[in-house]
Design an enzyme around this catalytic site. Sequence first.
Site, PDB file in Angstrom:
ATOM      1  N   LEU A   1      36.765 -30.219 -12.178  1.00 26.83           N
ATOM      2  CA  LEU A   1      37.563 -29.183 -12.824  1.00 26.83           C
ATOM      3  C   LEU A   1      36.720 -27.971 -13.194  1.00 26.83           C
ATOM      4  CD1 LEU A   1      40.267 -28.276 -14.059  1.00 26.83           C
ATOM      5  CD2 LEU A   1      39.596 -29.448 -16.165  1.00 26.83           C
TER       6      LEU A   1
ATOM      7  N   ASP B   1      21.430 -30.994 -20.327  1.00 28.32           N
ATOM      8  CA  ASP B   1      22.127 -32.168 -20.818  1.00 28.32           C
ATOM      9  C   ASP B   1      22.748 -31.795 -22.163  1.00 28.32           C
ATOM     10  OD1 ASP B   1      23.013 -34.599 -21.809  1.00 28.32           O
ATOM     11  OD2 ASP B   1      21.240 -35.715 -21.144  1.00 28.32           O
ATOM     12  N   VAL B   2      24.061 -31.591 -22.189  1.00 28.38           N
ATOM     13  CA  VAL B   2      24.703 -31.090 -23.402  1.00 28.38           C
ATOM     14  C   VAL B   2      24.621 -32.085 -24.553  1.00 28.38           C
ATOM     15  CG1 VAL B   2      26.278 -29.629 -22.093  1.00 28.38           C
ATOM     16  CG2 VAL B   2      27.010 -31.945 -22.750  1.00 28.38           C
TER      17      VAL B   2
ATOM     18  N   SER C   1      41.953 -34.082 -23.696  1.00 32.84           N
ATOM     19  CA  SER C   1      42.740 -34.925 -22.789  1.00 32.84           C
ATOM     20  C   SER C   1      43.972 -35.423 -23.516  1.00 32.84           C
ATOM     21  CB  SER C   1      41.901 -36.120 -22.325  1.00 32.84           C
ATOM     22  OG  SER C   1      42.695 -37.082 -21.644  1.00 32.84           O
TER      23      SER C   1
ATOM     24  N   TYR D   1      36.375 -43.305 -23.932  1.00 32.72           N
ATOM     25  CA  TYR D   1      36.884 -41.991 -23.530  1.00 32.72           C
ATOM     26  C   TYR D   1      37.914 -41.491 -24.537  1.00 32.72           C
ATOM     27  CZ  TYR D   1      39.144 -38.437 -20.584  1.00 32.72           C
ATOM     28  OH  TYR D   1      39.664 -37.275 -20.088  1.00 32.72           O
TER      29      TYR D   1
ATOM     30  N   LYS E   1      37.575 -38.277 -27.083  1.00 30.88           N
ATOM     31  CA  LYS E   1      38.473 -37.141 -26.894  1.00 30.88           C
ATOM     32  C   LYS E   1      39.310 -36.885 -28.141  1.00 30.88           C
ATOM     33  CE  LYS E   1      37.574 -35.791 -22.614  1.00 30.88           C
ATOM     34  NZ  LYS E   1      37.109 -34.438 -22.256  1.00 30.88           N
TER      35      LYS E   1
END
Length: 339
Positions: free
Chosen positions: A47, A92-93, A171, A184, A188
């Site tokens: 994306l 690398d965030v 998400s 996940y 999120k």
Amino acid sequence: MKTGNRMMLAAAAGVFGAVTAARIARSRRAISFAGRVVVITGGSRGLGLVIARQLAAEGARLCLLARDDGELSRAAAELASTGAEIMTISCDVRRRADVRAAVDTILERWPAIDVLINNAGVIQVGPLEHMTTADFENAMATHFWGPLHLMFEAVPSMRRRRFGRIVNIASVGGRIAVPHLAPYSASKFALVGLSDGVRTELAQYGIRVTTVSPGLLRTGSPVNAEVKGQHDEEYAWFLTADSLPGLSADADRAARQIVDACRHGDAELTISMPARVAMIVNNLAPALVARMMILVNALLPGAGSEAGDVRKLGSQASPLVPPAVTVLTDRAAAANNEI
């Protein structure tokens, strides 16, 4: 005219006036991306790359952040071939020092960061029995701490200029918990709370924050998903769901909606009809949705042996799905630098 009819007409006129005023206000907030400095995390594939293509076409100056140098090189070559002004930084965030160094490098080349799109993500697919603290920590570091690090570093210059756009790609899984995606979903949810929270405080400085909640998008990402448990079976259901047109949304169309929401500084964006319907039903009947999710979980693969504790990428699993079913996702993976 009867009193009841007059009241109905007055109410309708009031609603129409409010909607019209909102549309006028939104149009006045619109910005051009030409010459704007846009930073996209996870911008080398999926994306993030699709969004970068669309912003490049509008003349934005792009900085892509990602961990893989090879992916960054391929993305940069593609975008540069269109005439876009592009820079890439291996970052690398999850690590504040990496983020600080990246922002310093960007500001050495360009005077400011106009738009920040926090898109970098990871996804772990599998039953809770095989998930570890490390899985949750990795998801939180990527989806919560990463965006927070970027905002801490980018916001001061935005605040001084009293202008900025921040887009946080969350998400629908950050609004409704999905079985076999616990790390996940949890991370999120945290990102949604962070994004909504900072929006109210940054608005006074002319910084608009958009929280994006997509459903499944056909970006080609399943090959890079982290799979645990019964690896082949887990990958099969996730890949199939990601490939079905009625359940998943086209990545290019989703990116256009994200760019438009950013352009106008919209507070929220939910992508795909299934995602919007799910959120409406969850708001109206959360207990019903909870029961439905329990039923969904019963249909998913159960826990496996100790071998299921080992993390595999989707590309390392056997899909167990006919290629005709996954053709759209396969094409997206090839088009969006996922392979």
